[in-house]
Design a protein around this motif. Sequence first.
Motif, PDB file in Angstrom:
ATOM      1  N   HIS A  89       0.873  -1.174   0.000  1.00 31.49           N
ATOM      2  CA  HIS A  89       0.000   0.000   0.000  1.00 31.49           C
ATOM      3  C   HIS A  89       0.909   1.222   0.000  1.00 31.49           C
ATOM      4  CE1 HIS A  89      -3.516   2.437   0.724  1.00 31.49           C
ATOM      5  NE2 HIS A  89      -2.848   3.057   1.676  1.00 31.49           N
ATOM      6  N   LEU A  90       0.764   2.076  -1.030  1.00 28.35           N
ATOM      7  CA  LEU A  90       1.580   3.280  -1.160  1.00 28.35           C
ATOM      8  C   LEU A  90       0.718   4.519  -1.000  1.00 28.35           C
ATOM      9  CD1 LEU A  90       3.115   1.002  -2.852  1.00 28.35           C
ATOM     10  CD2 LEU A  90       4.138   2.890  -4.087  1.00 28.35           C
ATOM     11  N   GLU A  91       1.252   5.506  -0.304  1.00 25.75           N
ATOM     12  CA  GLU A  91       0.627   6.822  -0.197  1.00 25.75           C
ATOM     13  C   GLU A  91       1.708   7.852  -0.437  1.00 25.75           C
ATOM     14  OE1 GLU A  91      -1.639   7.512   3.359  1.00 25.75           O
ATOM     15  OE2 GLU A  91      -2.509   5.503   3.314  1.00 25.75           O
ATOM     16  N   GLY A  92       1.392   8.867  -1.292  1.00 24.92           N
ATOM     17  CA  GLY A  92       2.416   9.868  -1.572  1.00 24.92           C
ATOM     18  C   GLY A  92       1.967  10.929  -2.543  1.00 24.92           C
ATOM     19  N   ASN A  93       2.948  11.596  -3.164  1.00 21.19           N
ATOM     20  CA  ASN A  93       2.657  12.732  -4.035  1.00 21.19           C
ATOM     21  C   ASN A  93       2.601  12.337  -5.507  1.00 21.19           C
ATOM     22  OD1 ASN A  93       5.376  12.287  -4.524  1.00 21.19           O
ATOM     23  ND2 ASN A  93       5.989  14.413  -4.258  1.00 21.19           N
ATOM     24  N   PHE A  94       2.264  11.087  -5.789  1.00 25.80           N
ATOM     25  CA  PHE A  94       2.088  10.625  -7.160  1.00 25.80           C
ATOM     26  C   PHE A  94       0.611  10.799  -7.551  1.00 25.80           C
ATOM     27  CE2 PHE A  94       2.052   7.140  -4.144  1.00 25.80           C
ATOM     28  CZ  PHE A  94       0.802   6.562  -4.368  1.00 25.80           C
ATOM     29  N   PRO A  95       0.293  10.739  -8.839  1.00 28.62           N
ATOM     30  CA  PRO A  95      -1.107  10.909  -9.264  1.00 28.62           C
ATOM     31  C   PRO A  95      -2.029   9.918  -8.554  1.00 28.62           C
ATOM     32  CG  PRO A  95       0.347  10.963 -11.169  1.00 28.62           C
ATOM     33  CD  PRO A  95       1.194  10.582  -9.979  1.00 28.62           C
ATOM     34  N   GLY A  96      -3.104  10.435  -7.964  1.00 30.31           N
ATOM     35  CA  GLY A  96      -4.035   9.592  -7.227  1.00 30.31           C
ATOM     36  C   GLY A  96      -3.737   9.536  -5.738  1.00 30.31           C
ATOM     37  N   GLY A  97      -2.470   9.663  -5.354  1.00 29.79           N
ATOM     38  CA  GLY A  97      -2.090   9.773  -3.954  1.00 29.79           C
ATOM     39  C   GLY A  97      -2.053   8.480  -3.155  1.00 29.79           C
TER      40      GLY A  97
END
Length: 119
Positions: A89-97
Amino acid sequence: MHDNQPRTITPDTLPEVITRYLTAHRAHDAATAIAAFTREATVIDDGNTYEGNKAIEGWLGRSATEFTYTIHLANAQQTDATHYIATHHLEGNFPGGTIDLRYQFALRGNLIERLVIEP
């Protein structure tokens, strides 16, 4: 009977080489991460195919700097003796977040021969 249906395993029972790669990748330690692959390994990520150590090393360097994100190993599965899936599970400043990505590993010997990353 062998139906190749993935069975859930605990993340700490993933093979050592997968754990070593994932830890190095999270730490942006490209040298340790690349050492987990066979010389002719293939990585498929975001629709692109990277074949061989040089191409994979370049991919590792780009993926480490393109976005800032947190990554959490959410689930692990084993399909057979050499095939594993680690869902992150990734969360960050990429498209979609936020996204869940399946890292599908194929091992040869004690190294990663193929890695496919997809939602």
